[in-house]
Write a protein that holds these residues in place. Structure first.
Motif, short mmCIF file in Angstrom:
data_model
loop_
_atom_site.label_atom_id
_atom_site.label_comp_id
_atom_site.label_asym_id
_atom_site.label_seq_id
_atom_site.Cartn_x
_atom_site.Cartn_y
_atom_site.Cartn_z
N SER A 181 -5.24 0.14 15.38
CA SER A 181 -5.12 -1.05 14.53
C SER A 181 -5.17 -2.30 15.39
O SER A 181 -4.49 -2.38 16.41
N ASN A 187 -7.65 -4.49 7.08
CA ASN A 187 -8.50 -3.33 6.80
C ASN A 187 -7.60 -2.09 6.80
O ASN A 187 -7.65 -1.27 7.70
N PRO A 188 -6.76 -1.94 5.75
CA PRO A 188 -5.78 -0.86 5.77
C PRO A 188 -6.42 0.52 5.64
O PRO A 188 -7.28 0.72 4.78
N VAL A 189 -6.00 1.40 6.50
CA VAL A 189 -6.47 2.79 6.46
C VAL A 189 -5.27 3.68 6.77
O VAL A 189 -4.46 3.34 7.63
N TYR A 234 0.83 -1.20 0.00
CA TYR A 234 0.00 0.00 0.00
C TYR A 234 0.87 1.24 0.00
O TYR A 234 1.89 1.30 0.66
N GLY A 258 -13.03 6.13 -0.52
CA GLY A 258 -11.87 6.19 0.38
C GLY A 258 -10.77 7.12 -0.06
O GLY A 258 -9.65 7.01 0.39
N ASN A 292 -4.97 -2.84 10.23
CA ASN A 292 -6.29 -3.42 10.45
C ASN A 292 -7.08 -2.41 11.28
O ASN A 292 -7.17 -2.50 12.49
N PHE A 293 -7.64 -1.46 10.57
CA PHE A 293 -8.25 -0.31 11.22
C PHE A 293 -9.47 -0.69 12.06
O PHE A 293 -10.32 -1.47 11.64
N LYS A 323 -4.09 7.62 7.76
CA LYS A 323 -4.53 8.95 8.20
C LYS A 323 -3.51 9.96 7.69
O LYS A 323 -2.33 9.85 8.01
N PHE A 372 -8.93 10.38 6.18
CA PHE A 372 -8.71 8.93 6.27
C PHE A 372 -8.84 8.34 4.88
O PHE A 372 -9.85 8.54 4.20
N TYR A 393 -8.71 4.99 2.41
CA TYR A 393 -8.75 3.52 2.39
C TYR A 393 -8.94 3.04 0.97
O TYR A 393 -9.44 3.76 0.11
#
Lengths: 279, 570
Positions: B428, B435-437, B229, B462, B288-289, B439, B453, B455
């Motif tokens: 996380s 669940n990648p997020v 990512y 996202g 893993n948000f 900020k 945010f 995603y």
């Protein structure tokens, strides 16, 4: 293009700048007789080549795979082999005009690479995850680099059929015969063209169960090989002029450029396995 | 031969013209004869009459031109011309669609042009007899050229370079007549001895062939590359063809946006967006948000304005924190009868139905489903199972199972009278990329910064559109779009279904068995048990490899060998 340049790595910018400086040095060198103006551009070109080497090595580490996958990567590698061959030729034949011509070519390749810049690094598909990928690509790009330089010396021959005066050469000889230079470089390129074809067939057999798939890129690789094979045989026709020989090399280089860049324009390219991704 | 002498007469341009003329006539005659022969052959539908007639025509060519051929094939005129003819023929095969169906062909080139192209076999150059004819003549030329040259150490490179192409052509010839390529499509557990064979040089399946053994697919697996990512800057497509995305999620994803910059997650430095006064920086990445909730210890003193409960819910699909809100319709109940064995409900005060049931007046319709009802003010859980009510106190930290279920249930974390006081902190849950997020902080020069945010899956919203610019920020991974590997484990079975050989095959590592090679050729992401096993039987393969290697060695010796003859022209 400025936006692309803005986002490129510092090393890319430095390499491009060094190639540009080498070109400026060569331009001055064309008009100046002093030995100094023969050495400075050569030194700059060598430093640019080293920067390009670092650029490729860095990319190799960053991507975790050989950096020959995308169009951008292949263009940078083409610039690298062209510089390498040019430096060797200039050193061996003591002609700075070759460096002058190739620095124009390499700077153009670099600017073109900028427009085809990869923003993201692409992972290798299974077929390319093999060591055979490396010698195949290296053979071809050495051949392309050499034949590209041979094309430049062929142009030099057409422009200066009588050879050139000594002040443009770095050595002791009074005149340079570009036709003979062209032949010697072409021979080298042809050898690697043949090796690349062999390695490609071998790899193709392992990856796609097919040593020859009549893929347009394969066909054009064969066409370029045939043109240069014909060049070597044209040399055996005594009355075939050196001027015509130079033209055969230029046509061969045009075929290489088409093999490299023109595949997208062919109706048969839809099924090709060789069309570059990205860009 | 006089032509190859470098005598003064051969330097005569007339001599050259004559040499090329003769070579041209011979090659043109060959094309005419082969075209005629192939046309006659096809005219008779490939019957033996046609075969006989075409052989007669083909045989007439060397018979008629024997003397001229003998005199000409080993000249450089013939060599150069035939090499270039092959080059041109090959080029035709790339400029014109090969093996295309008749209707497609006519559509592309028109009726009359198609007819002409078909007549010359330009639709299938590589099987046309004239194309093969060029190679046949080239082979003859190479043979005679080599034959004529003295065999000694000096000429070794020359001979190797000129005889090896004949070997390569021979290998091609052997493969064309005795080899095939095809595919075996199998699903896990299936076995077969039938391979579908590709027609000619295409990937179109023609006939089938039976193998002298069976192949079984024992196992198949494939994997994508690991995701990588990155925070990216994208430029909107503002061209005339740009259209807003169909799902209505704003124009930012209209048309085909172009990616202009990408930044790895490990990089924390401030980035500038070219051509704008916008800067951004990655603040935090959550593989893993999830939200972590805390509620101040003052809940007794707060009025029950928006009461809620935070549960850690465990279902067959996994574990997650869930808030239920008493006063928010639709947010106070999870009606998942199938997977949780009943409904899960939360109320601050007991609802009407429950109150009546507690008095013994069970509403039959209401009691049709099993229910787990949490009552906040009483701190009680009521279970309605098969119409029967029971209850127990609701305590934080204790795991309660759903009615008639053992493994699944919930743990209460907080019970709170007013959701406004509930604090949620992004966090996380572990390092796995589930669940990648990301900020990020974005600001215009001199302005205050905004948090965003990001995603993956931009079309779902996202992304962050930078106001006042044509750019937006996104979090995407490209690397995992490419397949990392696909692998089949196959077994070779003999007539008695006994396993003779078992091994995995992957791309670039085929399996060889009795002259047949098996390749990992195809897979279907939709059907993980299917594998396409490529098969090839190419008896000429090693001849070709050998020929090619000799060619490279021959050229190297000829150009750089120690004993090569010094060339007069250099």
């Amino acid at each position: 293009m400025l936006e692309s340049l803005y986002y490129t790595s510092t090393l890319f910018k430095v390499t491009l700048l060094l190639y540009a400086l080498a070109l400026v040095g060569y331009i001055i060198g064309v008009f100046r007789k002093e030995k100094f103006w023969g050495n400075i551009p050569y030194a700059l070109f060598t430093i640019a080549f080293l920067a390009c080497t670092a650029l490729i090595a860095g990319r190799w580490i960053e991507a975790g795979r050989p950096p020959f996958k995308s169009f951008y990567e292949s263009l940078v590698f083409a610039a690298w082999t062209t510089s390498l061959i040019s430096l060797v030729v200039e050193y061996r034949f003591k002609v700075r005009l070759v460096g002058f011509m190739s620095s124009i070519g390499v700077a153009m390749i670099f600017l073109f690479a900028l427009t085809k810049r990869d923003v993201e690094i692409i992972a290798l598909p299974p077929a390319l995850q093999t060591w055979m990928f490396i010698p195949h690509v290296i053979s071809y790009f050495l051949a392309y680099g050499a034949l590209f330089v041979a094309g430049l010396t062929a142009i030099l021959y057409l422009v200066l059929p009588g050879g050139i005066a000594s002040h443009h050469s770095l050595g002791q000889q009074s005149r340079i015969d570009f036709s003979s230079t062209t032949y010697q470089i072409t021979r080298f390129g042809f050898l690697f063209l043949t090796a690349g074809l062999l390695l490609g067939a071998w790899w193709g057999q392992n990856a796609w169960s097919n040593y020859w798939g009549w893929d347009p890129k394969e066909n054009w690789a064969l066409i370029t090989w045939l043109i240069f094979a014909a060049y070597l045989h044209f040399r055996n026709i005594p009355s075939w002029s050196e001027k015509r020989l130079a033209w055969v090399v230029i046509i061969g280089v045009a075929a290489i450029v088409f093999t490299y860049l023109g595949m997208d324009y062919l109706p048969t390219a839809e099924d090709s396995l060789h069309v570059y991704s990205g860009g | 031969m006089a032509e190859t002498n470098t005598s003064s007469s051969s330097k005569n341009p007339d001599y050259q013209t004559r040499g090329f003329k003769r070579a041209t006539y011979l090659l043109a005659a060959m094309v005419t004869f082969t075209l005629l022969a192939q046309t006659v052959y096809e005219w008779f539908g490939g019957s033996w009459v046609g075969a006989l007639a075409s052989v007669a025509i083909l045989a007439a060519y060397p018979a008629l031109f024997f003397k001229s051929l003998k005199r000409t094939v080993d000249t450089p005129y013939f060599a150069t011309l035939s090499l270039l003819c092959i080059a041109v023929g090959t080029a035709v095969g790339t400029f014109i669609s090969q093996n295309a169906p008749a209707d497609v062909f006519i559509q592309r080139y028109g009726e009359s042009a198609s007819k002409a192209l078909w007549f010359f076999h330009f639709d299938d150059v590589f099987h046309s007899w004239w194309y093969v004819g060029f190679f046949a003549l080239l082979a003859g030329s190479l043979l005679k050229t080599s034959w004529k040259k003295k065999f000694n150490r000096e000429n070794l490179g020359f001979h190797l370079a000129h005889l090896s192409p004949i070997l390569i052509l021979l290998g091609f010839w052997v493969d064309y007549f005795y080899g095939f390529r095809g595919i075996i499509k199998l699903e896990t557990g299936q076995s077969t001895n039938i391979a579908r064979v590709y027609r000619g040089n295409t990937n179109y399946v023609g006939d089938s062939t039976a193998l002298p053994f069976r192949i079984r697919l024992d196992h198949f697996e494939f994997e994508k590359h690991d995701p990588d990512y990155r925070i990216q800057v994208w430029k909107n497509d503002t061209g005339p063809h740009a259209q807003p995305a169909a799902d209505g999620h704003g124009q930012q994803m209209g048309g085909t946006p172009e990616i202009v910059a990408s930044m790895p997650l490990k990089e924390a430095r401030i980035r500038h967006i070219y051509g704008t006064d916008v800067y951004f920086r990655l603040n935090e990445f959550f593989p893993n948000f999830t939200f972590e909730y805390t509620y101040p210890e003052v809940n007794d003193t707060v009025e029950a304005k928006d009461p809620g409960v935070l549960l850690n819910l465990k279902t067959p699909f996994g574990q997650a924190d869930v808030n239920l809100f008493s006063n928010r319709p639709g947010r106070n109940t999870i009606a998942d009868e199938q997977h949780m064995g009943g409904w899960l409900e939360f109320y601050w005060e007991a609802p009407e139905n429950l109150n009546r049931a507690l008095k013994g007046q069970v509403d039959a319709e209401w009691a049709e489903v099993n229910r787990t009802i949490l009552i906040g003010a009483e701190e009680q859980i009521y279970y309605l199972v098969d119409g029967q009510l029971s209850n127990e106190p609701l305590q934080a930290g204790k795991f309660y199972t759903f009615p008639n279920r053992k493994e699944i249930g919930f743990t209460m974390k907080y019970l709170y009278p007013d959701a406004a006081y509930l604090l949620s902190t992004p966090t996380s849950d572990g390092d796995e990329l589930l669940n990648p997020v990301a900020k990020v902080e974005v600001w215009h020069k001199g302005g205050t910064s905004q948090e965003a945010f990001l995603y993956p899956g931009g079309r779902r919203g996202g992304v962050f559109q930078v106001d006042g610019t044509e750019y937006f920020l996104a979090l995407e991974s490209f690397k995992d779009m490419e397949t990392k590997y696909y692998r089949s484990e196959v077994s070779v079975l003999d007539d008695n279904e006994e396993v003779v050989k078992s091994r995995p095959i992957v791309v670039n590592e085929p399996m060889l068995h009795r002259g047949y090679r098996f390749y990992q050729s195809d897979y279907n992401p939709e059907n993980p048990s299917y594998s396409g096993i490529g098969i090839s039987h190419e008896p000429g393969l090693y001849i070709i490899y050998f020929g090619f290697t000799v060619l490279v060695i021959g050229c190297a010796l000829m150009f750089y060998g120690r004993y090569r003859k010094v060339e007069g022209l250099v």
